[in-house]
Motif scaffolding. Structure first.
Motif, short mmCIF file in Angstrom:
data_model
loop_
_atom_site.label_atom_id
_atom_site.label_comp_id
_atom_site.label_asym_id
_atom_site.label_seq_id
_atom_site.Cartn_x
_atom_site.Cartn_y
_atom_site.Cartn_z
N SER A 211 0.87 -1.18 0.00
CA SER A 211 0.00 0.00 0.00
C SER A 211 0.90 1.23 0.00
CB SER A 211 -0.90 -0.01 1.24
OG SER A 211 -1.57 1.23 1.37
N ALA A 212 0.52 2.25 -0.79
CA ALA A 212 1.29 3.48 -0.86
C ALA A 212 0.34 4.67 -0.81
CB ALA A 212 2.14 3.53 -2.14
N LYS A 213 0.67 5.68 0.04
CA LYS A 213 -0.13 6.89 0.16
C LYS A 213 0.79 8.11 0.07
CE LYS A 213 -3.74 4.87 3.13
NZ LYS A 213 -4.46 4.98 4.41
N ASP A 214 0.21 9.25 -0.41
CA ASP A 214 1.00 10.46 -0.44
C ASP A 214 0.88 11.20 0.89
OD1 ASP A 214 -1.51 11.61 -0.43
OD2 ASP A 214 -1.41 12.35 -2.49
N HIS A 215 1.44 12.42 0.97
CA HIS A 215 1.47 13.13 2.25
C HIS A 215 0.08 13.56 2.70
CE1 HIS A 215 1.28 16.53 -0.56
NE2 HIS A 215 0.89 17.27 0.46
N ASN A 216 -0.90 13.62 1.78
CA ASN A 216 -2.28 13.96 2.14
C ASN A 216 -3.12 12.74 2.51
OD1 ASN A 216 -2.07 16.76 1.73
ND2 ASN A 216 -2.24 16.49 -0.50
N GLY A 217 -2.50 11.55 2.50
CA GLY A 217 -3.24 10.34 2.81
C GLY A 217 -3.98 9.75 1.62
N ARG A 218 -3.76 10.34 0.42
CA ARG A 218 -4.43 9.81 -0.78
C ARG A 218 -3.78 8.49 -1.19
NH1 ARG A 218 -3.84 10.26 -6.42
NH2 ARG A 218 -1.94 11.48 -6.11
N MET A 219 -4.63 7.48 -1.46
CA MET A 219 -4.13 6.16 -1.82
C MET A 219 -3.55 6.19 -3.23
SD MET A 219 -3.73 3.06 -0.69
CE MET A 219 -4.92 2.91 0.65
N LEU A 220 -2.26 5.83 -3.37
CA LEU A 220 -1.62 5.73 -4.68
C LEU A 220 -1.70 4.32 -5.23
CD1 LEU A 220 1.59 7.84 -3.94
CD2 LEU A 220 -0.55 8.61 -4.99
N PHE A 221 -1.61 3.32 -4.34
CA PHE A 221 -1.71 1.92 -4.77
C PHE A 221 -2.07 1.07 -3.56
CE2 PHE A 221 0.06 -2.32 -5.53
CZ PHE A 221 -0.55 -2.63 -6.72
N ASP A 222 -2.93 0.07 -3.79
CA ASP A 222 -3.30 -0.87 -2.73
C ASP A 222 -3.61 -2.19 -3.42
OD1 ASP A 222 -4.16 -2.25 -0.55
OD2 ASP A 222 -6.01 -1.11 -0.25
N GLY A 223 -2.66 -3.10 -3.46
CA GLY A 223 -2.90 -4.35 -4.16
C GLY A 223 -1.70 -5.27 -4.09
N LEU A 224 -1.80 -6.36 -4.85
CA LEU A 224 -0.77 -7.40 -4.86
C LEU A 224 0.24 -7.11 -5.97
CD1 LEU A 224 0.06 -10.11 -3.58
CD2 LEU A 224 -1.24 -11.26 -5.38
N LEU A 225 1.51 -7.06 -5.61
CA LEU A 225 2.59 -6.85 -6.56
C LEU A 225 3.23 -8.20 -6.85
CD1 LEU A 225 3.96 -4.44 -7.99
CD2 LEU A 225 5.68 -4.47 -6.21
N GLN A 226 3.08 -8.67 -8.11
CA GLN A 226 3.58 -9.99 -8.48
C GLN A 226 5.11 -9.99 -8.51
OE1 GLN A 226 1.78 -12.65 -8.74
NE2 GLN A 226 -0.28 -11.75 -8.81
N LYS A 227 5.70 -11.20 -8.41
CA LYS A 227 7.16 -11.33 -8.43
C LYS A 227 7.72 -10.78 -9.74
CE LYS A 227 10.93 -14.64 -7.92
NZ LYS A 227 11.31 -16.06 -7.71
#
Length: 280
Positions: A211-227
Motif C-alpha cells: 500500500s502506498a499513500k501520499d502526504h495527504n493520505g491519498r491512496m496511490l496503490f493498494d494491491g498485490l505486486l507480483q514477483k
C-alpha cells in the motif's frame, strides 16, 4: 417392560460449536503463552509493534489499518508462535466479509510524446530549380550573344549538365547519431528530482501485498505486486508505505537502494521524505 436404550442414549456425540472455537486473537494469545513467549518477544521477532500485538490478541484489528494488513499481521504472528496461519486467515475472512479485490494503481507518469521524424531536404525540387536557372541563363545569353555565342552556349550547356548531375547525386547529409538511451541502473531512478520524494518498490524475491499513500493520505496503490513487478511513487514531500511481505521487496528511495534486512513474511510500515532515506 422392555429393556432398551432411550432415544437420548442414541444421540451422537455433540460437535464442538462455533462458539466453542477460540477467536483469532484468543488463539494467538494462547499459542504465545504456550510457547513461553512475551508480547515484547513476539514484537521483536516479527517487527510488529507491541500495541498492535496487544490489539490483535484482544480481537481489535483497527490499528492494523485495513483487512489486507490485518491478514499480514495474523500470518506473521501465527508463524512466530508456531501456528498454521491459514485456518486463522480463513476464520478472519469469514468474520470480516471475505478478501477484497485489489484496486488498480493510478498512473503516475505521462507517456513520453512521440517526436515527429526529421525529414531530409527535398533534392528533387532543388534539382528542378537548378535546371530552370541554367536554362534561363542560356536563353538570355543566346539572345545577346555574338560571335562567341556558340562557345557560351556550349559552356552553359556543360554547366547545366553538371548542375543536373550534382543535384541528382546530392552529397549525403551527415546526421549525428542519436545518443543511446542509458541502460536502467539498479535503482532505475538515479536522476530523481531533488524537490520531490521518489520511491520505487520492486518485488524481486516474491509477490507481496503493498500500500502506498501520499502526504495527504491519498491512496496511490493498494494491491498485490507480483514477483518481478515494480511500482514507482512520487510526492512533493512524503510517501507512506505498508509492505505485506517485506522480505520479498527491494526499495529504492531518491535514487538510493535501501539495504534493510527485512524478514520474509514480516509486515513493515515505512515513511520516506525528500531528505536522506529513513525508515518512518
Amino acid at each position: 417392560m422392555s429393556i432398551g436404550n432411550f432415544p437420548e442414549d442414541e444421540r451422537p456425540f455433540p460437535d464442538v460449536s462455533e462458539e466453542a472455537r477460540p477467536s483469532v486473537g484468543r488463539a494467538l494469545n494462547q499459542a504465545r503463552i504456550a510457547a513461553g513467549l512475551t508480547v515484547d518477544g513476539v514484537s521483536s521477532a516479527t517487527r510488529v509493534r507491541t500495541a498492535i500485538v496487544h490489539a490483535i490478541e484482544a480481537d481489535d484489528f483497527t490499528p492494523c489499518g485495513g483487512d489486507v494488513y490485518a491478514r499480514g499481521h495474523i500470518r506473521t504472528l501465527a508463524r512466530a508462535v508456531h501456528l498454521d496461519p491459514e485456518p486463522l486467515i480463513a476464520q478472519y475472512d469469514a468474520e470480516h466479509g471475505g478478501r477484497p479485490a485489489p484496486t488498480p494503481a493510478a498512473p503516475l507518469f505521462e507517456a513520453e510524446r512521440i517526436r515527429p521524424e526529421r525529414r531530409g531536404p527535398n533534392w528533387t525540387a532543388a534539382m528542378v530549380a537548378a535546371i530552370v536557372v541554367v536554362i534561363g541563363f542560356v536563353g538570355f545569353t543566346a539572345v545577346k550573344g555574338g560571335d562567341g555565342g556558340s562557345d557560351a552556349k556550349s559552356q552553359l550547356a556543360d554547366g547545366a549538365e553538371q548542375a543536373a548531375s550534382t543535384a541528382a547525386s546530392p552529397t549525403p547529409q551527415k546526421h549525428e547519431p542519436a545518443p543511446p538511451k542509458p541502460e536502467p541502473s539498479d535503482s532505475a531512478i538515479a536522476a530523481a528530482p531533488q524537490d520531490k520524494v521518489t520511491v520505487r518498490v520492486s518485488a524481486a524475491n516474491g509477490r507481496s501485498w503493498i500500500s502506498a499513500k501520499d502526504h495527504n493520505g491519498r491512496m496511490l496503490f493498494d494491491g498485490l505486486l507480483q514477483k518481478g513487478a515494480s511500482k514507482t511513487f512520487q510526492d512533493s514531500s512524503r510517501i507512506n508505505l505498508i509492505l505485506g511481505d517485506a522480505g520479498a521487496i527491494q526499495l529504492y528511495v531518491n535514487g538510493k537502494k535501501i539495504e534493510d534486512d527485512f524478514r520474509a513474511g514480516a509486515v513493515e510500515r515505512l515513511t520516506y521524505t525528500k531528505g536522506d532515506p529513513e525508515v518512518g
